[in-house]
Write a protein that holds these residues in place. Sequence first.
Motif, PDB file in Angstrom:
ATOM      1  N   ASN A   1      47.575  -8.566   2.540  1.00  0.00           N
ATOM      2  CA  ASN A   1      47.897  -9.777   3.293  1.00  0.00           C
ATOM      3  C   ASN A   1      48.107  -9.512   4.773  1.00  0.00           C
ATOM      4  OD1 ASN A   1      50.201  -8.314   3.033  1.00  0.00           O
ATOM      5  ND2 ASN A   1      51.419  -9.905   2.046  1.00  0.00           N
ATOM      6  N   GLY A   2      47.479  -8.514   5.308  1.00  0.00           N
ATOM      7  CA  GLY A   2      47.603  -8.221   6.733  1.00  0.00           C
ATOM      8  C   GLY A   2      46.345  -7.570   7.263  1.00  0.00           C
ATOM      9  N   HIS A   3      46.322  -7.344   8.559  1.00  0.00           N
ATOM     10  CA  HIS A   3      45.155  -6.729   9.195  1.00  0.00           C
ATOM     11  C   HIS A   3      45.376  -5.249   9.478  1.00  0.00           C
ATOM     12  CE1 HIS A   3      43.304 -10.661   9.678  1.00  0.00           C
ATOM     13  NE2 HIS A   3      44.455 -11.105  10.146  1.00  0.00           N
ATOM     14  N   SER A   4      46.533  -4.715   9.064  1.00  0.00           N
ATOM     15  CA  SER A   4      46.818  -3.308   9.299  1.00  0.00           C
ATOM     16  C   SER A   4      47.975  -2.898   8.404  1.00  0.00           C
ATOM     17  CB  SER A   4      47.169  -3.055  10.779  1.00  0.00           C
ATOM     18  OG  SER A   4      48.350  -3.786  11.131  1.00  0.00           O
ATOM     19  N   LEU A   5      48.399  -1.652   8.546  1.00  0.00           N
ATOM     20  CA  LEU A   5      49.526  -1.152   7.775  1.00  0.00           C
ATOM     21  C   LEU A   5      50.848  -1.653   8.345  1.00  0.00           C
ATOM     22  CD1 LEU A   5      48.442   2.565   7.280  1.00  0.00           C
ATOM     23  CD2 LEU A   5      48.578   0.828   5.508  1.00  0.00           C
ATOM     24  N   LYS A   6      51.814  -1.823   7.467  1.00  0.00           N
ATOM     25  CA  LYS A   6      53.155  -2.184   7.909  1.00  0.00           C
ATOM     26  C   LYS A   6      53.889  -0.940   8.394  1.00  0.00           C
ATOM     27  CE  LYS A   6      53.546  -5.995   4.586  1.00  0.00           C
ATOM     28  NZ  LYS A   6      54.340  -6.545   3.455  1.00  0.00           N
ATOM     29  N   ALA A   7      54.929  -1.173   9.183  1.00  0.00           N
ATOM     30  CA  ALA A   7      55.718  -0.041   9.669  1.00  0.00           C
ATOM     31  C   ALA A   7      56.342   0.731   8.509  1.00  0.00           C
ATOM     32  CB  ALA A   7      56.815  -0.534  10.621  1.00  0.00           C
ATOM     33  N   LEU A   8      56.763   0.012   7.463  1.00  0.00           N
ATOM     34  CA  LEU A   8      57.336   0.668   6.283  1.00  0.00           C
ATOM     35  C   LEU A   8      56.319   1.591   5.628  1.00  0.00           C
ATOM     36  CD1 LEU A   8      59.546   1.013   4.140  1.00  0.00           C
ATOM     37  CD2 LEU A   8      58.655  -1.029   3.017  1.00  0.00           C
ATOM     38  N   ASP A   9      55.054   1.164   5.559  1.00  0.00           N
ATOM     39  CA  ASP A   9      54.014   1.991   4.943  1.00  0.00           C
ATOM     40  C   ASP A   9      53.796   3.277   5.731  1.00  0.00           C
ATOM     41  OD1 ASP A   9      53.667   0.003   3.041  1.00  0.00           O
ATOM     42  OD2 ASP A   9      52.151  -1.029   4.235  1.00  0.00           O
ATOM     43  N   LEU A  10      53.711   3.162   7.047  1.00  0.00           N
ATOM     44  CA  LEU A  10      53.472   4.347   7.874  1.00  0.00           C
ATOM     45  C   LEU A  10      54.633   5.334   7.795  1.00  0.00           C
ATOM     46  CD1 LEU A  10      51.886   2.721  11.064  1.00  0.00           C
ATOM     47  CD2 LEU A  10      50.766   4.266   9.465  1.00  0.00           C
TER      48      LEU A  10
ATOM     49  N   VAL B   1      36.186  -4.434   4.558  1.00  0.00           N
ATOM     50  CA  VAL B   1      35.621  -3.328   5.339  1.00  0.00           C
ATOM     51  C   VAL B   1      36.458  -3.081   6.590  1.00  0.00           C
ATOM     52  CG1 VAL B   1      33.635  -2.575   6.686  1.00  0.00           C
ATOM     53  CG2 VAL B   1      33.289  -3.648   4.441  1.00  0.00           C
ATOM     54  N   ASN B   2      36.826  -4.153   7.284  1.00  0.00           N
ATOM     55  CA  ASN B   2      37.625  -4.008   8.499  1.00  0.00           C
ATOM     56  C   ASN B   2      39.014  -3.445   8.200  1.00  0.00           C
ATOM     57  OD1 ASN B   2      35.534  -5.062  10.059  1.00  0.00           O
ATOM     58  ND2 ASN B   2      36.271  -7.174   9.841  1.00  0.00           N
ATOM     59  N   LEU B   3      39.613  -3.878   7.075  1.00  0.00           N
ATOM     60  CA  LEU B   3      40.937  -3.360   6.713  1.00  0.00           C
ATOM     61  C   LEU B   3      40.874  -1.876   6.386  1.00  0.00           C
ATOM     62  CD1 LEU B   3      43.907  -3.857   6.172  1.00  0.00           C
ATOM     63  CD2 LEU B   3      43.313  -4.571   3.852  1.00  0.00           C
ATOM     64  N   LYS B   4      39.830  -1.433   5.689  1.00  0.00           N
ATOM     65  CA  LYS B   4      39.681  -0.009   5.385  1.00  0.00           C
ATOM     66  C   LYS B   4      39.593   0.816   6.666  1.00  0.00           C
ATOM     67  CE  LYS B   4      37.559   0.159   0.781  1.00  0.00           C
ATOM     68  NZ  LYS B   4      36.454   0.730  -0.010  1.00  0.00           N
ATOM     69  N   ILE B   5      38.780   0.348   7.589  1.00  0.00           N
ATOM     70  CA  ILE B   5      38.617   1.078   8.863  1.00  0.00           C
ATOM     71  C   ILE B   5      39.930   1.124   9.620  1.00  0.00           C
ATOM     72  CG2 ILE B   5      37.442   1.052  11.085  1.00  0.00           C
ATOM     73  CD1 ILE B   5      35.038  -0.224   9.682  1.00  0.00           C
TER      74      ILE B   5
ATOM     75  N   VAL C   1      43.017   0.848   8.426  1.00  0.00           N
ATOM     76  CA  VAL C   1      44.001   1.681   7.741  1.00  0.00           C
ATOM     77  C   VAL C   1      43.764   3.155   8.025  1.00  0.00           C
ATOM     78  CG1 VAL C   1      44.746   2.481   5.450  1.00  0.00           C
ATOM     79  CG2 VAL C   1      44.557   0.031   5.909  1.00  0.00           C
ATOM     80  N   MET C   2      42.524   3.619   7.888  1.00  0.00           N
ATOM     81  CA  MET C   2      42.229   5.023   8.135  1.00  0.00           C
ATOM     82  C   MET C   2      42.470   5.401   9.585  1.00  0.00           C
ATOM     83  SD  MET C   2      41.586   6.256   5.241  1.00  0.00           S
ATOM     84  CE  MET C   2      41.142   7.877   5.825  1.00  0.00           C
ATOM     85  N   SER C   3      42.168   4.485  10.491  1.00  0.00           N
ATOM     86  CA  SER C   3      42.409   4.750  11.908  1.00  0.00           C
ATOM     87  C   SER C   3      43.895   4.919  12.191  1.00  0.00           C
ATOM     88  CB  SER C   3      41.823   3.613  12.753  1.00  0.00           C
ATOM     89  OG  SER C   3      42.140   3.796  14.116  1.00  0.00           O
ATOM     90  N   GLU C   4      44.711   4.066  11.604  1.00  0.00           N
ATOM     91  CA  GLU C   4      46.151   4.160  11.835  1.00  0.00           C
ATOM     92  C   GLU C   4      46.745   5.401  11.180  1.00  0.00           C
ATOM     93  OE1 GLU C   4      48.013   0.570  10.593  1.00  0.00           O
ATOM     94  OE2 GLU C   4      47.393  -0.560  12.356  1.00  0.00           O
ATOM     95  N   LEU C   5      46.223   5.781  10.027  1.00  0.00           N
ATOM     96  CA  LEU C   5      46.717   6.999   9.385  1.00  0.00           C
ATOM     97  C   LEU C   5      46.412   8.224  10.234  1.00  0.00           C
ATOM     98  CD1 LEU C   5      45.759   6.385   5.628  1.00  0.00           C
ATOM     99  CD2 LEU C   5      48.017   6.208   6.675  1.00  0.00           C
ATOM    100  N   VAL C   6      45.219   8.284  10.784  1.00  0.00           N
ATOM    101  CA  VAL C   6      44.839   9.433  11.623  1.00  0.00           C
ATOM    102  C   VAL C   6      45.647   9.443  12.914  1.00  0.00           C
ATOM    103  CG1 VAL C   6      42.954  10.471  12.938  1.00  0.00           C
ATOM    104  CG2 VAL C   6      42.520   9.587  10.635  1.00  0.00           C
ATOM    105  N   SER C   7      45.799   8.292  13.555  1.00  0.00           N
ATOM    106  CA  SER C   7      46.510   8.235  14.831  1.00  0.00           C
ATOM    107  C   SER C   7      47.994   8.545  14.674  1.00  0.00           C
ATOM    108  CB  SER C   7      46.337   6.851  15.465  1.00  0.00           C
ATOM    109  OG  SER C   7      46.870   5.838  14.619  1.00  0.00           O
TER     110      SER C   7
END
Length: 440
Positions: free
Chosen positions: A171-180, A208-212, A214-220
Amino acid sequence: MGESGFSRASSLKPKIYSHRVSTNEEKRTLELSGHVGLRSLPDQLVKRAVKQGYSFNILCVGETGIGKSTLINTLFRIIFENEEASHYDEEVKVLPRTYDLQESNVNLKLTVVHTVGFGDQINHVKSSEPILEYIDAQFKRYLEEELKIKRSLWNYHDTRIHACLYFIAPNGHSLKALDLVTMKKLDSKVNIIPVIAKADTLTRNELVNLKIKVMSELVSNGVQIYQFPTEDEAVAEINSSMNTQLPFAVIGSTENVTVGNKTVKGRMYPWGSIQVENENHCDLVKLREMLLRVNMEDLREQTHTRHYELYRRCKLEEMGFKDPTLDNQSFSLQKTYEAKRKEFIKELQHKEESMRQMFVNKVKEAEVELKEKEKELQGRFELLKTMHQEEKKNLEEKKREMEEEMNAFNRRKVAAETLMGQALQGSSQQPFKKDKDKKK
């Protein structure tokens, strides 16, 4: 045992090896000139492993109602018993459940660990603490078993977490702060496999956009998730392909739906149906293949050689153990024990002295406080005593005044009574004189 058995080896001539000496180096290269049974060793290991059985432990981290239990049921095609959680838990609870599964002749002891109440609190600061404590507790149990004099690791129920399925809300366009924050704390302790839950709520482009993203935020943010191994040539191609498709978009369902002439697991909607085991609809089959069929043993190995070894090293260093130095100086357990004991006694004496000094300071503070209170009470006593004396004096003065008034009243009363007596006596004599005068 046939040609591969040791009975064949025993029938060979005593001289079954031929050797040659290299002219450059004095090393012997031995070559087998017959079957001695070495090729049966893998079969022996497999037989022993199958007899012993396997254990596999999955940690499911995600918000309440995101579909953790349903996905586990769908992965193993079994309806596991599980209590429905509410959204009103004051803290996160870790609930492990162990099941005995069997497929063909392979026995698997599966432990599924649910995080009940995760993400339901307003304050998320301590949401990950119970999860980390549970993971460390399983490492501690295994380390304690290793350090026993009489160990039984061959039949020990290994409860260390082998895989962590981290459920990401769609239900979002990126990861939540709690998830990170949570994944950052978990990545050094477990093998994290991120999954996007309830992927049927997203369109293909949104997914597709959410996958990209999520992976971008995990790497950063420096979050290290589990990468499927590519060293083995047999699975290198498929694992490399699956690494590019993380996080997996999954849909869970234990309901049967009819599609054409066949019945499959899926979900029925007014506009159509979704087949959870159709790779065109979701990544459930890919997750099952990667998690259970292809990389289960690697997950177990990574847990032991990477995460558990890190925990073990830190704990042993805290206990005073260390490896030999570069000059090959021998390591003495007795010396380490004595040094650690002296350090512990010194620390204990320091704490005892600190507590004694703290007690003395508290006693002094209490004495000063008591003296101040005593002084205050003495002052209040003197004030009350003075007020009492003044009040007593006033009362005595009023008593004296009242006694004087009573004496004056009594005197007036006596005088009044005397006058009244005289008046009554005078009035009684006048009629008698009048009667005498009439007679005359």
